[in-house]
Design a protein around this motif. Structure first.
Motif, PDB file in Angstrom:
ATOM      1  N   SER A   1     -51.939 -16.836  19.423  1.00  0.00           N
ATOM      2  CA  SER A   1     -50.585 -17.147  19.886  1.00  0.00           C
ATOM      3  C   SER A   1     -50.341 -16.676  21.320  1.00  0.00           C
ATOM      4  CB  SER A   1     -49.543 -16.550  18.940  1.00  0.00           C
ATOM      5  OG  SER A   1     -49.654 -15.139  18.900  1.00  0.00           O
TER       6      SER A   1
ATOM      7  N   SER B   1     -42.979 -22.627  17.774  1.00  0.00           N
ATOM      8  CA  SER B   1     -43.440 -22.789  16.389  1.00  0.00           C
ATOM      9  C   SER B   1     -44.958 -22.908  16.336  1.00  0.00           C
ATOM     10  CB  SER B   1     -42.795 -24.029  15.754  1.00  0.00           C
ATOM     11  OG  SER B   1     -41.391 -23.882  15.661  1.00  0.00           O
TER      12      SER B   1
ATOM     13  N   GLU C   1     -46.525 -19.504  16.801  1.00  0.00           N
ATOM     14  CA  GLU C   1     -46.443 -18.720  15.569  1.00  0.00           C
ATOM     15  C   GLU C   1     -47.513 -19.154  14.571  1.00  0.00           C
ATOM     16  OE1 GLU C   1     -43.170 -17.624  12.079  1.00  0.00           O
ATOM     17  OE2 GLU C   1     -42.600 -18.865  13.782  1.00  0.00           O
TER      18      GLU C   1
END
Length: 216
Positions: free
Chosen positions: A89, A80, A83
């Protein structure tokens, strides 16, 4: 020099522990002797706390399935977080962010329930309970470094999910998953600096005089 000062050797040892403390992610298994673990926990328990509320609670994780469950929660949050980082990322996913399955000892540091009853020092700053727990964790960290043990503070988890997993009472809140144990070597600098994720800022940028932003 103050008459209450430690000896030079003692002062140097203290400052060395502070300077060489690292947020470790790489562990080599092994074990922590019970008497050493007892010293580390005693050091944590001697931390300052607002109103002497001592809000810290430490949960030792010894069940393999529970350790794996904590690792799963960390992995969920890692994905998470990646993201949410958008363009960074990929770089983030290459970082080692925990050593939950590798460390000799796994502990969860949490805030106790019933904290609202403690008003002394918290009426306008209720977050001082968190600051007190952070002091206990820092004591544990420095003591671990002095004992030659690595420690890593993992904060990638959903607090509510971890609280449920550990059957915490309502109002209690986990703050840290602490990986602790022998390491092959301590990082020569913070890992995020070595991985070129971030740069350390100089102390001079953190010090003001009389007014915010005014250099001494």
């Amino acid at each position: 020099m103050s008459e209450h000062a430690f000896s030079e050797a003692e002062r140097l040892a203290l400052y060395r522990a502070i300077a060489e403390r690292r947020d470790m992610r790489h562990f080599i298994g092994g074990q922590v002797e019970p008497q050493v673990m007892a010293r580390l926990l005693k050091a944590a328990h001697q931390a300052p706390s607002v109103g002497l509320m001592q809000p810290w609670r430490f949960i030792r994780i010894t069940e393999p399935a529970l350790r794996q469950g904590i690792r799963d929660l960390v992995e969920q949050e890692r994905l998470s977080t990646a993201e949410a980082l958008n363009e960074r990322s990929d770089q983030f996913m290459h970082l080692k962010v925990e050593g939950v399955l590798d460390c000799a000892e796994l502990w969860v540091a949490a805030l106790m329930d019933g904290r609202e009853a403690h008003i002394f020092g918290r009426r306008t700053l209720p977050e001082m309970d968190l600051a007190s727990l952070a002091c206990a964790i820092q004591n544990l960290w420095l003591a671990a470094r002095a004992e030659g043990l690595g420690m890593g503070w993992v904060s990638l988890f959903d607090p509510a999910a971890l609280a449920e997993l550990l059957a915490m009472p309502e109002g209690a809140k986990p703050l840290a998953v602490l990986c602790l144990g022998p390491v092959e070597a301590f990082y020569p600098a913070p890992m995020l600096v070595l991985e070129e994720w971030a740069e350390e800022k100089p102390l001079e940028q953190m010090i003001f005089e009389n007014r915010w932003g005014t250099a001494p």
